[in-house]
Design a protein around this motif. Structure first.
Motif, PDB file in Angstrom:
ATOM      1  N   ILE A 116       1.062  -1.301   0.070  1.00 44.14           N
ATOM      2  CA  ILE A 116      -0.147  -0.097   0.063  1.00 44.14           C
ATOM      3  C   ILE A 116       0.770   1.176  -0.013  1.00 44.14           C
ATOM      4  CG2 ILE A 116      -1.823   1.281   1.243  1.00 44.14           C
ATOM      5  CD1 ILE A 116      -2.181  -1.841   2.641  1.00 44.14           C
ATOM      6  N   ASN A 117       0.496   2.385  -0.886  1.00 42.63           N
ATOM      7  CA  ASN A 117       1.174   3.572  -0.920  1.00 42.63           C
ATOM      8  C   ASN A 117       0.323   4.651  -0.560  1.00 42.63           C
ATOM      9  OD1 ASN A 117       3.234   5.536  -1.495  1.00 42.63           O
ATOM     10  ND2 ASN A 117       2.484   5.519  -3.580  1.00 42.63           N
ATOM     11  N   PHE A 118       0.573   5.167   0.670  1.00 46.59           N
ATOM     12  CA  PHE A 118      -0.162   6.482   1.001  1.00 46.59           C
ATOM     13  C   PHE A 118       0.783   7.789   0.514  1.00 46.59           C
ATOM     14  CE2 PHE A 118      -3.269   5.338   4.604  1.00 46.59           C
ATOM     15  CZ  PHE A 118      -3.903   4.388   3.771  1.00 46.59           C
ATOM     16  N   PHE A 119       0.207   8.273  -0.343  1.00 45.22           N
ATOM     17  CA  PHE A 119       1.258   9.628  -0.733  1.00 45.22           C
ATOM     18  C   PHE A 119       0.456  11.048  -0.676  1.00 45.22           C
ATOM     19  CE2 PHE A 119      -1.210   8.492  -4.641  1.00 45.22           C
ATOM     20  CZ  PHE A 119      -1.364   9.600  -5.398  1.00 45.22           C
ATOM     21  N   THR A 120       1.343  12.210  -0.838  1.00 40.75           N
ATOM     22  CA  THR A 120       0.722  13.457  -0.699  1.00 40.75           C
ATOM     23  C   THR A 120       1.791  14.253  -1.843  1.00 40.75           C
ATOM     24  OG1 THR A 120       0.201  13.361   1.505  1.00 40.75           O
ATOM     25  CG2 THR A 120       0.590  15.542   0.619  1.00 40.75           C
ATOM     26  N   PRO A 121       1.077  14.885  -2.893  1.00 42.44           N
ATOM     27  CA  PRO A 121       1.897  15.567  -3.828  1.00 42.44           C
ATOM     28  C   PRO A 121       2.647  16.635  -2.889  1.00 42.44           C
ATOM     29  CG  PRO A 121      -0.400  15.251  -4.697  1.00 42.44           C
ATOM     30  CD  PRO A 121      -0.198  14.748  -3.271  1.00 42.44           C
ATOM     31  N   VAL A 122       3.884  16.843  -3.442  1.00 39.53           N
ATOM     32  CA  VAL A 122       4.374  18.148  -2.680  1.00 39.53           C
ATOM     33  C   VAL A 122       5.236  18.999  -3.720  1.00 39.53           C
ATOM     34  CG1 VAL A 122       5.038  16.692  -0.436  1.00 39.53           C
ATOM     35  CG2 VAL A 122       6.729  16.626  -2.481  1.00 39.53           C
ATOM     36  N   THR A 123       5.444  18.707  -5.137  1.00 34.55           N
ATOM     37  CA  THR A 123       6.106  19.620  -5.628  1.00 34.55           C
ATOM     38  C   THR A 123       4.899  20.242  -6.603  1.00 34.55           C
ATOM     39  OG1 THR A 123       6.367  17.722  -7.872  1.00 34.55           O
ATOM     40  CG2 THR A 123       8.244  18.043  -6.135  1.00 34.55           C
ATOM     41  N   PRO A 124       5.004  21.230  -7.122  1.00 38.39           N
ATOM     42  CA  PRO A 124       4.153  22.168  -7.925  1.00 38.39           C
ATOM     43  C   PRO A 124       3.385  21.017  -9.063  1.00 38.39           C
ATOM     44  CG  PRO A 124       6.139  23.594  -7.430  1.00 38.39           C
ATOM     45  CD  PRO A 124       6.327  22.341  -7.052  1.00 38.39           C
ATOM     46  N   ASP A 125       4.391  20.324  -9.738  1.00 38.55           N
ATOM     47  CA  ASP A 125       4.047  19.878 -10.931  1.00 38.55           C
ATOM     48  C   ASP A 125       3.128  18.577 -10.050  1.00 38.55           C
ATOM     49  OD1 ASP A 125       4.845  21.123 -12.804  1.00 38.55           O
ATOM     50  OD2 ASP A 125       6.756  19.916 -13.265  1.00 38.55           O
ATOM     51  N   ALA A 126       3.199  17.857  -9.306  1.00 39.05           N
ATOM     52  CA  ALA A 126       2.517  16.763  -8.652  1.00 39.05           C
ATOM     53  C   ALA A 126       1.331  17.460  -7.931  1.00 39.05           C
ATOM     54  CB  ALA A 126       3.414  16.262  -7.775  1.00 39.05           C
ATOM     55  N   ILE A 127       1.351  18.545  -7.142  1.00 38.84           N
ATOM     56  CA  ILE A 127       0.261  19.105  -6.641  1.00 38.84           C
ATOM     57  C   ILE A 127      -0.735  19.402  -7.830  1.00 38.84           C
ATOM     58  CG2 ILE A 127      -0.674  21.188  -5.481  1.00 38.84           C
ATOM     59  CD1 ILE A 127       1.920  21.124  -4.018  1.00 38.84           C
ATOM     60  N   GLU A 128      -0.459  19.974  -8.907  1.00 40.92           N
ATOM     61  CA  GLU A 128      -1.318  20.462  -9.992  1.00 40.92           C
ATOM     62  C   GLU A 128      -1.963  19.183 -10.582  1.00 40.92           C
ATOM     63  OE1 GLU A 128      -1.230  22.464 -14.530  1.00 40.92           O
ATOM     64  OE2 GLU A 128       0.383  22.908 -13.084  1.00 40.92           O
ATOM     65  N   LYS A 129      -0.909  18.071 -10.797  1.00 38.37           N
ATOM     66  CA  LYS A 129      -1.577  16.786 -11.269  1.00 38.37           C
ATOM     67  C   LYS A 129      -2.822  16.366 -10.711  1.00 38.37           C
ATOM     68  CE  LYS A 129      -0.101  12.148 -12.087  1.00 38.37           C
ATOM     69  NZ  LYS A 129       0.989  11.183 -12.077  1.00 38.37           N
ATOM     70  N   PHE A 130      -2.991  16.444  -9.094  1.00 40.80           N
ATOM     71  CA  PHE A 130      -3.826  15.811  -8.292  1.00 40.80           C
ATOM     72  C   PHE A 130      -4.902  16.825  -7.956  1.00 40.80           C
ATOM     73  CE2 PHE A 130      -0.437  12.646  -8.360  1.00 40.80           C
ATOM     74  CZ  PHE A 130      -0.971  11.201  -8.632  1.00 40.80           C
ATOM     75  N   ALA A 131      -4.903  18.150  -8.493  1.00 41.89           N
ATOM     76  CA  ALA A 131      -5.572  19.040  -7.989  1.00 41.89           C
ATOM     77  C   ALA A 131      -7.217  18.604  -8.368  1.00 41.89           C
ATOM     78  CB  ALA A 131      -5.410  20.497  -8.380  1.00 41.89           C
ATOM     79  N   ARG A 132      -7.924  19.072  -7.322  1.00 43.23           N
ATOM     80  CA  ARG A 132      -9.705  18.583  -7.816  1.00 43.23           C
ATOM     81  C   ARG A 132     -10.088  19.572  -7.716  1.00 43.23           C
ATOM     82  NH1 ARG A 132      -9.781  13.397  -3.685  1.00 43.23           N
ATOM     83  NH2 ARG A 132      -8.513  12.011  -4.867  1.00 43.23           N
TER      84      ARG A 132
END
Length: 132
Positions: A116-132
């Motif tokens: 199981i992987n629990f993850f949080t986006p932390v870089t601007p690109d990753a944050i943007e990718k997972f923005a809802r």
């Protein structure tokens, strides 16, 4: 087509459902003693008994035998989540680690050994990718 769920086949549905309810904070929806679902906004984790396998194809799935799939959950704060999990998760594969693709990730195993992987986006690109 829509991707809807991942199903884990297990020899102990109640134990695995309890684990995922505690890990995710999401109550399970039970259909019967052989099948339950952890439903999130974007997907469902289904947990089925070994007794359900013959309904699809006898011998097609074996419990506690996954060596290639990682089940992933997006969480608000992986470091805080890690602290909350230490009370009952016994098999951490790594501590929270920032990955090259911009997610801070925590890898651990459920009672059947599934990753199981629990993850949080932390870089601007990753944050943007997972923005809802």
């Amino acid at each position: 087509m829509n991707f809807v769920s991942v199903r884990i086949i297990t020899g102990d549905v109640a134990r695995l459902v309890d684990f995922y309810e505690r890990a995710t904070g999401v109550p399970a929806s039970w259909s019967n003693e052989d099948f339950a679902e952890i439903r999130t906004a974007s997907a469902t984790l289904a947990i089925g008994s070994t007794r359900t396998v013959p309904l699809f194809a006898p011998g097609s799935a074996r419990p506690a035998d996954n060596h290639s799939v990682i089940i992933e959950f997006l969480v608000d704060d992986v470091d805080r989540t890690h602290k909350n999990l230490t009370d009952f998760v016994t098999d951490f594969v790594n501590e929270p680690t920032t990955m090259p693709w911009g997610n801070r990730a925590l890898l651990f195993r459920d009672p059947d050994g599934n990753l199981i992987n629990f993850f949080t986006p932390v870089t601007p690109d990753a944050i943007e990718k997972f923005a809802r």
